[in-house]
Design an enzyme around this catalytic site. Structure first.
Site, PDB file in Angstrom:
ATOM      1  N   ASP A  54      95.685  21.971  38.686  1.00  0.00           N
ATOM      2  CA  ASP A  54      95.222  22.959  37.696  1.00  0.00           C
ATOM      3  C   ASP A  54      96.135  24.189  37.712  1.00  0.00           C
ATOM      4  O   ASP A  54      96.289  24.838  38.752  1.00  0.00           O
ATOM      5  CB  ASP A  54      93.798  23.436  38.029  1.00  0.00           C
TER       6      ASP A  54
ATOM      7  N   GLY B 197      91.056  18.110  39.122  1.00  0.00           N
ATOM      8  CA  GLY B 197      90.779  16.764  38.598  1.00  0.00           C
ATOM      9  C   GLY B 197      89.313  16.471  38.861  1.00  0.00           C
ATOM     10  O   GLY B 197      88.814  16.746  39.961  1.00  0.00           O
TER      11      GLY B 197
ATOM     12  N   GLY C 181      87.570  13.760  39.370  1.00  0.00           N
ATOM     13  CA  GLY C 181      87.265  12.867  40.481  1.00  0.00           C
ATOM     14  C   GLY C 181      87.443  13.571  41.817  1.00  0.00           C
ATOM     15  O   GLY C 181      86.538  13.581  42.665  1.00  0.00           O
TER      16      GLY C 181
ATOM     17  N   ASN D 281      77.257  17.259  30.259  1.00  0.00           N
ATOM     18  CA  ASN D 281      76.997  18.620  29.781  1.00  0.00           C
ATOM     19  C   ASN D 281      76.548  18.534  28.318  1.00  0.00           C
ATOM     20  O   ASN D 281      76.405  17.429  27.767  1.00  0.00           O
ATOM     21  CB  ASN D 281      78.209  19.542  30.027  1.00  0.00           C
TER      22      ASN D 281
ATOM     23  N   ASP E 164      81.678  19.504  37.982  1.00  0.00           N
ATOM     24  CA  ASP E 164      82.103  18.612  39.077  1.00  0.00           C
ATOM     25  C   ASP E 164      81.399  18.993  40.375  1.00  0.00           C
ATOM     26  O   ASP E 164      81.006  18.123  41.161  1.00  0.00           O
ATOM     27  CB  ASP E 164      83.623  18.693  39.283  1.00  0.00           C
TER      28      ASP E 164
ATOM     29  N   ASN F 240      64.346  15.428  41.365  1.00  0.00           N
ATOM     30  CA  ASN F 240      64.293  16.820  40.879  1.00  0.00           C
ATOM     31  C   ASN F 240      64.757  17.808  41.960  1.00  0.00           C
ATOM     32  O   ASN F 240      65.467  18.769  41.668  1.00  0.00           O
ATOM     33  CB  ASN F 240      62.878  17.177  40.413  1.00  0.00           C
TER      34      ASN F 240
ATOM     35  N   SER G 256      79.555  28.300  42.765  1.00  0.00           N
ATOM     36  CA  SER G 256      80.974  28.013  42.476  1.00  0.00           C
ATOM     37  C   SER G 256      81.513  28.839  41.306  1.00  0.00           C
ATOM     38  O   SER G 256      82.692  29.172  41.285  1.00  0.00           O
ATOM     39  CB  SER G 256      81.176  26.517  42.223  1.00  0.00           C
TER      40      SER G 256
HETATM   41  P1  ADP Z   1      80.487  21.734  32.708  1.00  0.00           P
HETATM   42  O1  ADP Z   1      81.185  22.587  33.725  1.00  0.00           O
HETATM   43  O2  ADP Z   1      80.674  20.269  32.940  1.00  0.00           O
HETATM   44  O3  ADP Z   1      80.737  22.137  31.275  1.00  0.00           O
HETATM   45  P2  ADP Z   1      77.954  23.194  32.703  1.00  0.00           P
HETATM   46  O4  ADP Z   1      78.652  24.318  32.010  1.00  0.00           O
HETATM   47  O5  ADP Z   1      76.704  22.686  32.097  1.00  0.00           O
HETATM   48  O6  ADP Z   1      78.904  21.938  32.964  1.00  0.00           O
HETATM   49  O7  ADP Z   1      77.653  23.701  34.191  1.00  0.00           O
HETATM   50  C1  ADP Z   1      77.226  22.833  35.221  1.00  0.00           C
HETATM   51  C2  ADP Z   1      76.295  23.574  36.159  1.00  0.00           C
HETATM   52  O8  ADP Z   1      77.000  24.719  36.695  1.00  0.00           O
HETATM   53  C3  ADP Z   1      75.047  24.161  35.516  1.00  0.00           C
HETATM   54  O9  ADP Z   1      74.006  23.210  35.489  1.00  0.00           O
HETATM   55  C4  ADP Z   1      74.744  25.325  36.447  1.00  0.00           C
HETATM   56  O10 ADP Z   1      74.125  24.851  37.615  1.00  0.00           O
HETATM   57  C5  ADP Z   1      76.136  25.814  36.845  1.00  0.00           C
HETATM   58  N1  ADP Z   1      76.594  26.908  35.954  1.00  0.00           N
HETATM   59  C6  ADP Z   1      77.543  26.839  34.993  1.00  0.00           C
HETATM   60  N2  ADP Z   1      77.723  28.045  34.394  1.00  0.00           N
HETATM   61  C7  ADP Z   1      76.861  28.885  35.009  1.00  0.00           C
HETATM   62  C8  ADP Z   1      76.558  30.287  34.878  1.00  0.00           C
HETATM   63  N3  ADP Z   1      77.186  31.061  33.981  1.00  0.00           N
HETATM   64  N4  ADP Z   1      75.606  30.805  35.677  1.00  0.00           N
HETATM   65  C9  ADP Z   1      74.958  30.050  36.598  1.00  0.00           C
HETATM   66  N5  ADP Z   1      75.214  28.739  36.785  1.00  0.00           N
HETATM   67  C10 ADP Z   1      76.145  28.160  36.013  1.00  0.00           C
END
Ligand code: ADP
Length: 354
Positions: A47, A73, A75, A219, A293, A320, A333
Site C-alpha cells: 500500500d 492486501g 488476504g 460492506n 479486513d 453475535n 484500527s
Molecule cells: P470496509 O472497510 O470494508 O469498507 P466498513 O467501512 O463497513 O468496511 O468498516 C468495517 C468495520 O470497521 C465496521 O463494521 C466498524 O466496526 C469499523 N469502522 C469503520 N469505520 C468506522 C468509523 N468511522 N468508526 C468506528 N468504526 C468504524
C-alpha cells in the site's frame, strides 16, 4: 514480558510460541500434514498511501500532507489480524519478483502467519495499491493486482490436503475468481467452514460461489452488488441480507462503517432469519484503510475460538458476540494509519477489556 503475561492471562496463544510451533511443523511434517485452524487464500499488496486534504479531481494535482508505505492486501491483512489474536493461520498467495515481495512476506511472517505456501513468481510484480486518504479518514484506492491474479485453482489443488485439514477458509476477491471457486468448493466438500468476503465488490464475481459459503461478510457496496438492490435505509439493509441468505450462506454480515454491522443468521431454510444490529463505538477515524479486513480477520478468530460450527443449533448468540468483538477491534484500527500497521494486539485488547 508484559505481552506474554497478558496473552497468557487472556487465554490467547502467545505469538512467539505460535511462530515456534509453525516452524516445528515445517521441519517435521512438510506441507501436507500441517494443521492450521485458518487458511487465508488471498491477496498480498504493497500500500502506497498519500494523506491529502481532498482527493484530486480529473486533471488536477493536489499536494499530499504525508506519505506512508505499508504492507497490505485484503488476504494478508485478514491473516495478520487473525494470527495476532492467536489463531494458527497460514496464507496462500502470490508475490512477484521485486522489492515488495520480501517486505510483505516478512511482515506477514513476523505476525505469526505461515508463509511457506506463498508462491514467488518470476517476471511478475507484487500487487501495489495507490491509496489517498482524506482528513475525514475516507480512502480512495487504485489496486494493481499483479501476481495476485495468478493465485488460481491450481494453488488450491496443490494444497488440497492443507485446506481440507483446516477448520476454516477465508477468501476475498483480489485474486483469480476460479481460485476462490476451487478453494471454497474443496473446503465445503470436506467439512471446512467457508468464510467469504466479496471485496472489493465487482462484476467479475461468480454468483455460483455463494452456494459454497457458510459465512458472507460484505460492506454496504458489496452487499448492494450481491443482492442487486440499493441500500438506502435499515429496511433495505435487512432486505439485502435476506436476498443474500437465500443464495446459500447461513450467516450474512453487512458492515456499515461508523454505524457498526448487521448480522443475519438462518440455519434452516424454513426458519425466519435471526437479526442483530451491532453498534460501533464512536471514535475519531483517521484512516479506514483495511477496517473491513481487520473486521473479517477478527471475526474468523472469534468464530473459531467459540467452537462455531454451522451444524450446531442455537449458535445465534455465539455469532453475535463474535461480531460485537470484531466491530470493536475494527473501530480501534480506524484511529491509526495503515491497515496491518493499525491492528491491535492481544495486550492492547486486554487493557481495553475486549
Ligand atoms: P470496509 O472497510 O470494508 O469498507 P466498513 O467501512 O463497513 O468496511 O468498516 C468495517 C468495520 O470497521 C465496521 O463494521 C466498524 O466496526 C469499523 N469502522 C469503520 N469505520 C468506522 C468509523 N468511522 N468508526 C468506528 N468504526 C468504524
Amino acid at each position: 514480558v508484559n505481552t506474554i503475561l497478558l496473552n497468557t492471562i487472556n487465554g490467547f496463544t502467545n505469538q512467539n510460541n505460535q511462530i515456534y510451533e509453525n516452524q516445528t511443523y515445517l521441519q517435521i511434517n512438510g506441507h501436507n500434514n500441517k494443521n492450521f485452524e485458518l487458511i487465508v487464500f488471498g491477496s498480498i499488496v504493497q500500500d502506497l498511501v498519500s494523506y491529502v486534504d481532498r482527493t484530486p479531481k480529473p486533471g488536477e494535482s493536489v499536494r499530499g500532507n504525508l506519505f506512508k508505505n505499508f504492507c497490505g492486501g485484503k488476504g494478508a491483512n485478514q491473516a495478520v489480524m487473525a494470527s495476532k489474536l492467536g489463531t494458527r493461520t497460514a496464507m496462500m498467495g502470490c508475490v512477484g519478483d521485486d522489492i515488495f515481495a520480501e517486505t510483505n512476506i516478512s511482515s506477514i511472517s513476523q505476525n505469526g502467519v505461515d508463509t511457506s505456501m506463498i508462491e514467488k513468481l518470476k517476471e511478475s510484480n507484487t500487487g501495489v495499491a495507490c491509496i489517498t486518504v482524506t482528513s475525514d479518514g475516507e480512502n480512495s484506492i487504485i489496486v494493481n493486482l499483479g501476481a495476485n491474479k495468478c493465485l488460481g485453482a491450481k494453488n488450491a489443488r496443490n494444497y488440497r490436503s492443507v485446506i481440507c485439514n483446516a477448520k476454516m477458509i477465508l477468501c476475498q476477491q483480489e485474486i483469480d475468481e476460479d481460485g476462490n471457486y476451487e478453494a471454497l468448493r474443496l473446503a465445503r466438500e470436506n467439512g471446512v467452514t467457508t468464510f467469504y468476503n466479496p471485496a472489493p465488490g465487482n462484476a467479475d464475481m461468480n454468483p455460483e460461489l455463494l452456494r459454497f459459503c457458510d459465512v458472507i461478510c460484505a460492506n454496504e457496496n458489496e452487499a448492494e452488488f450481491l443482492a442487486n438492490r440499493q441500500m438506502l435505509s435499515d429496511e433495505d439493509a435487512q432486505e439485502c441480507a435476506r436476498i443474500i441468505l437465500e443464495k446459500g450462506p447461513k450467516i450474512v454480515i453487512i458492515t456499515l462503517g461508523p454505524r457498526g454491522a448487521l448480522v443475519a443468521q438462518r440455519y434452516e431454510i424454513s426458519e425466519e432469519p435471526h437479526w442483530c444490529w451491532i453498534k460501533a463505538p464512536k471514535v475519531s477515524a483517521v484512516d479506514t484503510t483495511g477496517a473491513g479486513d481487520c473486521f473479517c480477520g477478527s471475526l474468523a478468530h472469534f468464530l473459531l475460538e467459540s467452537g462455531f460450527n454451522t451444524n450446531q443449533k442455537d449458535i445465534y448468540s455465539k455469532v453475535n458476540q463474535a461480531v460485537q468483538k470484531a466491530v470493536e477491534i475494527a473501530a480501534i484500527s480506524v484511529q491509526r494509519h495503515g491497515a496491518q500497521a493499525s491492528y491491535p494486539d492481544c495486550a492492547e485488547l486486554y487493557e481495553k477489556g475486549i
